[in-house]
Design an enzyme around this catalytic site. Structure first.
Site, PDB file in Angstrom:
ATOM      1  N   ASP A 101       0.832  -1.206   0.000  1.00  0.00           N
ATOM      2  CA  ASP A 101       0.000   0.000   0.000  1.00  0.00           C
ATOM      3  C   ASP A 101       0.861   1.248   0.000  1.00  0.00           C
ATOM      4  OD1 ASP A 101      -2.308   1.580   0.192  1.00  0.00           O
ATOM      5  OD2 ASP A 101      -1.997   1.769   2.338  1.00  0.00           O
ATOM      6  N   ASN A 154      -5.867  -4.321  -0.084  1.00  0.00           N
ATOM      7  CA  ASN A 154      -5.870  -3.049   0.636  1.00  0.00           C
ATOM      8  C   ASN A 154      -7.156  -2.246   0.520  1.00  0.00           C
ATOM      9  OD1 ASN A 154      -3.145  -3.252   1.577  1.00  0.00           O
ATOM     10  ND2 ASN A 154      -2.480  -2.840  -0.497  1.00  0.00           N
ATOM     11  N   TYR A 155      -7.875  -2.389  -0.571  1.00  0.00           N
ATOM     12  CA  TYR A 155      -8.997  -1.478  -0.801  1.00  0.00           C
ATOM     13  C   TYR A 155     -10.347  -2.156  -0.917  1.00  0.00           C
ATOM     14  CZ  TYR A 155      -5.074   1.572  -1.631  1.00  0.00           C
ATOM     15  OH  TYR A 155      -3.909   2.262  -1.466  1.00  0.00           O
ATOM     16  N   ILE A 156     -10.393  -3.399  -1.360  1.00  0.00           N
ATOM     17  CA  ILE A 156     -11.667  -4.112  -1.419  1.00  0.00           C
ATOM     18  C   ILE A 156     -11.900  -4.788  -0.072  1.00  0.00           C
ATOM     19  CG2 ILE A 156     -12.911  -6.028  -2.494  1.00  0.00           C
ATOM     20  CD1 ILE A 156     -11.444  -5.422  -5.081  1.00  0.00           C
TER      21      ILE A 156
END
Length: 937
Positions: A120, A894-896
């Site tokens: 990330d 990291n984002y889902i």
């Protein structure tokens, strides 16, 4: 604003106050209407694709655009620029959402390929599927049709198609937000009033649950100057440990948590298949599973623990001086050094194979400066006669003897028998066992980084100005221990004392110290799969879910403020637009000695190139000193605003958003929702997009087909949310290798068919599939077949030799007599027989049936299995080709929201192991166990 002001040039308008850096604002307080109108007339938009999708992503070496000044300010005068990679060094802080990954091997080219996979900390645009940074010098590829696997039948350009799809998802989000607020408004007025007034302290959770219903902190509908600012709330630190909402409705409460009775049944009735070490299993056996995400009493306040016990930290071993015959050479002659100076020299000498570091001029300069300083403190270098040698020039230093010594040690260690390696590891694990776990509120929790960082050279990330500096050895006197009052304090090493012993129940750290490079504090924390770390991830995604209720109002407000006459408001709206649409980081202020990295709020004049009618090129050093390059199409108003923000007297070095700071931006966002910061948008956009795609998805077929469906959705999320990367240099070779494997399976199929004909020669005429069914596949030719046969024979030899070596190691470990070389020769006869068989087949054209009791029916079964293997491998090849331009791992980890991956796994009956590695399954254990297939983000 008076009419007389309209005619005043922007450069001449009144500038009020100064920037955070103390310099006066170069942009005016307000924007004249005449300027707005003039720009609208001069820059009439032409037909173009809908804005919102990146055109190009990734690092580039040169700019081939309109007369834009040199890139990135401080690096402007450099003839050649690093490709901007990141080096994951032990000294660097790791964030809570940083994935666990393996290091990359050192490249011998001037590329940075040691960035942790899917980190990330790295800009999304510059990583390939393995986490490698692609060498600069190549323009990143355009978005291709293969990027999401759509057909090419439509005449609509892919970019326009994607932009329209993104716009549709945003419209859907707006409708859902309104529906959620409408449902909440149905709650009794008394409860709503209590909800709003009972707590103005940001230590309370965003959502309180009572009588099975979720209540939320609402936002007022006041709309001063178009901005629907919510009732002011105290800004919540985005990185704190305060709890977040668990859901926004009674339905989500049920979906996420379930009834307690159901939980107990699940605990008793279901058992997760886990790969565990003996110690992990032992820890789990000691107590019943603790489902903290279903415990409403945890995380309500700032106290993180009441009792804490641990064994402290593990220090690196002391320095062992080099053998007398291994010396640093200066001007071709060996010199002797004091142990402290010799250790520093070995830091450089041991890493000569890491060319992207040791050949970096900044790395060399910083190392040599620190090396000379330690030489002065320790008496300097001496020749064989004991005379002092002045070490003045780095170019005269030859570290090769040191490198050869350490390289030989590495080779020797690598060549150790498996049994010896296992024994050494067991001894190391036994020494570290007491430090691996702590007792946190009476529960056994795994500790993460319990080892104190060893001394070495700071590598930094990207083009860090301090790369090459010496990281000094950390002493016990620098370390502060955090432990429970009643617990026994772990003893410091003999002859030493701890700096301090604290009993801080609000801290989630066990030990800390300050390193000497950036004066940053390093912490010993719990492991990624611990309750505390899991709660941090949980809160991160719950905060993104909370944003779902407010996203429509935020977007409506910043769209209105894009035309605001007040410069500060327009700059803020433009920044939020860029952060929301293109996943830019907000950016923070940097000190003089820190890397010249920027984000959206700190973009400078030279970082943005405007290309009419509406294309914007970003080119700057992003987080961790990694070059960020992105070419995007923006809304016409946003393009005009950027043009205004760059208007004279601004020039190189001036900030575009000079009336905006990250702090003020986040403070504004917190008016909509407690704790909302710029970085939450990236998590929300990825998770909501994936959730939307999952709702409409129907995945059928084999496991391989379903995995491809998931990756297609993940890929679409990465593109729609601008999480892209450049194609890795090794992609072509990887695809060629995969293609050869598929061709090898086709060759096996052809051999099986020939065996069928050998058993039943008339089968070719009788078979309904026709004679062509038995012909050689068009992908294969005789030259390729002969090469493949050689490969199969060599592969057989290597397997035999490897098995022979392992058998001998086992015999040696058990005290038995080792087998002689004659035994190996006898085993290798099998490979020779295979070579002779291929030779005979090529000569006669006949392939005899193999195996015990061969029959046409058995061979038909073999064909079916081979067909399935080919199909699965073809799906893998297609998936790999489609993924070459997209950072799937970054989006997924990291984002889902990991619960969405679990939903897919359960909904379509695909093992979660296909999506999450063992490490990630431990990290997201809370997600795996907390939702069913009907859960929604």
């Amino acid at each position: 604003m008076s009419s007389s002001d309209d005619d005043v040039p922007l450069a001449g308008r009144k500038s009020n106050g100064v920037q955070a850096n103390g310099k006066p604002h170069k942009s005016a307080n307000t924007i004249p209407k005449s300027l707005d109108k003039a720009m609208d007339t001069a820059n009439k938009p032409t037909k173009h694709a809908a804005p919102g999708i990146s055109i190009r992503n990734g690092p580039v070496e040169t700019m081939d655009l309109d007369q834009q000044p040199g890139v990135n300010g401080k690096r402007k005068g450099r003839a050649k620029m690093s490709n901007g990679a990141s080096y994951k060094d032990a000294s660097d802080d790791s964030e809570e959402d940083e994935p666990l990954s393996k290091r990359r091997r050192v490249s011998k080219t001037n590329t940075r390929d040691d960035l942790p996979s899917d980190s990330d900390d790295a800009p999304l645009v510059s990583k390939n599927a393995r986490g490698k940074i692609v060498a600069a010098g190549k323009k990143p590829p355009n978005i291709r049709e293969t990027s999401i696997g759509e057909s090419e039948e439509s005449d609509v350009p892919l970019q326009e198609k994607l932009a329209k799809e993104k716009a549709g998802i945003e419209q859907r989000a707006a409708k859902e937000a309104k529906a959620i607020r409408k449902e909440e408004a149905k709650a009794p007025a008394k409860k709503r009033s209590k909800k709003l007034d009972s707590d103005d302290d940001d230590e309370q959770p965003l959502v309180k649950k009572k009588a099975g219903k979720a209540q939320t902190n609402g936002a007022s509908k006041a709309t001063p100057k178009g901005a629907r600012a919510a009732k002011a709330v105290k800004k919540e630190d985005s990185d704190d440990d305060k709890p977040l909402s668990k859901s926004s409705s009674a339905k989500k409460q049920k979906d996420t948590n379930g009834a307690q009775s159901k939980v107990k049944k699940e605990i008793k009735g279901k058992s997760m298949k886990k790969e565990e070490t003996e110690q992990d299993q032992e820890a789990e056996d000691e107590e019943e599973e603790y489902r903290w995400w279903e415990d409403p009493t945890k995380g309500d306040g700032t106290t993180k623990w009441t009792t804490l016990e641990h064994a402290g930290v593990v220090f690196p071993p002391p320095y062992e001086p080099l053998p007398r015959n291994v010396k640093l050479l200066y001007d071709g002659k060996p010199v002797s050094l004091a142990p402290e100076a010799e250790e520093v020299a070995t830091f450089f000498g041991s890493m000569l194979n890491s060319t992207h570091n040791v050949e970096n001029p900044t790395f060399q300069k910083n190392f040599f400066a620190d090396f000379q300083e330690i030489l002065k403190k320790t008496g300097g270098a001496k020749d064989k006669d004991g005379s002092k040698v002045e070490v003045k020039e780095f170019t005269k230093c030859d570290f090769k003897p040191m490198f050869e010594f350490f390289d030989a040690q590495r080779a020797e260690k690598k060549a150790l028998p498996a049994a010896e390696k296992k024994k050494l590891k067991a001894e190391k694990d036994a020494v570290e066992a007491p430090y691996m776990y702590c007792m946190w509120d009476g529960r056994k929790q795994k500790v993460g980084n319990f080892r104190v960082e060893p001394p070495g050279l700071f590598r930094g990330r990207g083009e860090h100005p301090k790369t090459g500096r010496v990281k000094k050895r950390v002493k016990p006197e620098q370390i502060t221990i955090n432990i429970g009052k009643e617990a026994q304090v772990p003893p410091a090493p003999k002859g030493h004392n701890w700096k301090e012993v604290k009993h801080d129940p609000e801290g989630t750290w066990l030990a800390m110290w300050q390193e000497n490079i950036n004066n940053a504090y390093k912490y010993v924390m719990l492991a990624a799969n611990s309750d505390v770390k899991g709660q941090s991830d949980y809160k991160k995604f719950e905060k993104a879910r909370e944003l779902k209720k407010h996203i429509d109002r935020i977007r409506e407000d910043y769209t209105l403020e894009l035309k605001d006459e007040v410069m500060a408001n327009r700059q803020r709206a433009t920044a939020v637009y860029l952060i929301d649409k293109f996943a830019l980081r907000a950016g923070n202020e940097k000190g003089d000695e820190e890397a010249d990295t920027v984000g959206c709020c700190s973009l400078k004049f030279e970082h943005v190139t405007l290309k009419p009618p509406n294309t914007v090129i970003f080119d700057f050093l992003g987080k961790d000193s990694i070059r960020f390059y992105d070419e995007v199409e923006v809304d016409a108003q946003a393009f005009k605003n950027l043009k205004i923000f760059k208007k004279a007297p601004k020039a190189d070095g001036d900030e575009i958003f000079d009336r905006l700071t990250t702090t003020s931006l986040n403070k504004h966002l917190s008016n909509y929702m407690p704790g909302l910061t710029a970085k939450v948008f990236r998590t929300y956009n990825a998770s909501y997009t994936m959730s939307t795609l999952l709702r409409d998805m129907k995945s059928e077929g084999s496991i391989a087909e379903k995995i491809k469906d998931y990756n297609d959705a993940n890929r679409k999320v990465a593109i729609l949310c601008n999480h892209k990367r450049t194609v890795t240099a090794g992609h072509g070779a990887q695809m060629e290798k995969l293609g050869d494997r598929i061709k090898g399976l086709k060759y096996q199929k052809w051999r099986v068919k020939q065996m069928m004909l050998h058993l039943e020669p008339k089968l070719k005429k009788k078979d309904k599939r026709g004679a062509d069914f038995y012909e050689l596949d068009e992908d294969l030719d005789q030259e390729w077949i002969k090469e493949h046969q050689k490969y199969l024979v060599e592969e057989q030899r290597q397997k035999i030799e490897k098995k022979f070596g392992k058998d001998n190691e086992k015999r040696k470990a058990e005290g038995e007599k080792e087998m002689k070389h004659k035994e190996l020769e006898e085993r290798l006869a099998v490979a020779e027989e295979l070579a002779q068989k291929f030779k005979k087949e090529n000569k006669t054209g006949t392939i005899e049936a193999e195996g015990r009791g061969p029959s046409v029916e058995k061979l038909e079964q073999q064909l079916e299995k081979l067909d399935q293997r080919i199909q699965n491998m073809a799906f893998q090849a297609e998936d790999k080709e489609n993924n070459k331009e997209v950072a799937l791992g970054t989006s997924k980890i990291n984002y889902i929201d990991p619960r969405l991956t679990v939903v897919f796994s359960k909904k379509f009956n695909v093992p979660i192991e296909k999506f999450f590695s063992k490490t990630l399954r431990e990290k997201f254990d809370w997600a795996v166990k907390s939702v069913e297939e009907d859960w929604e983000f």
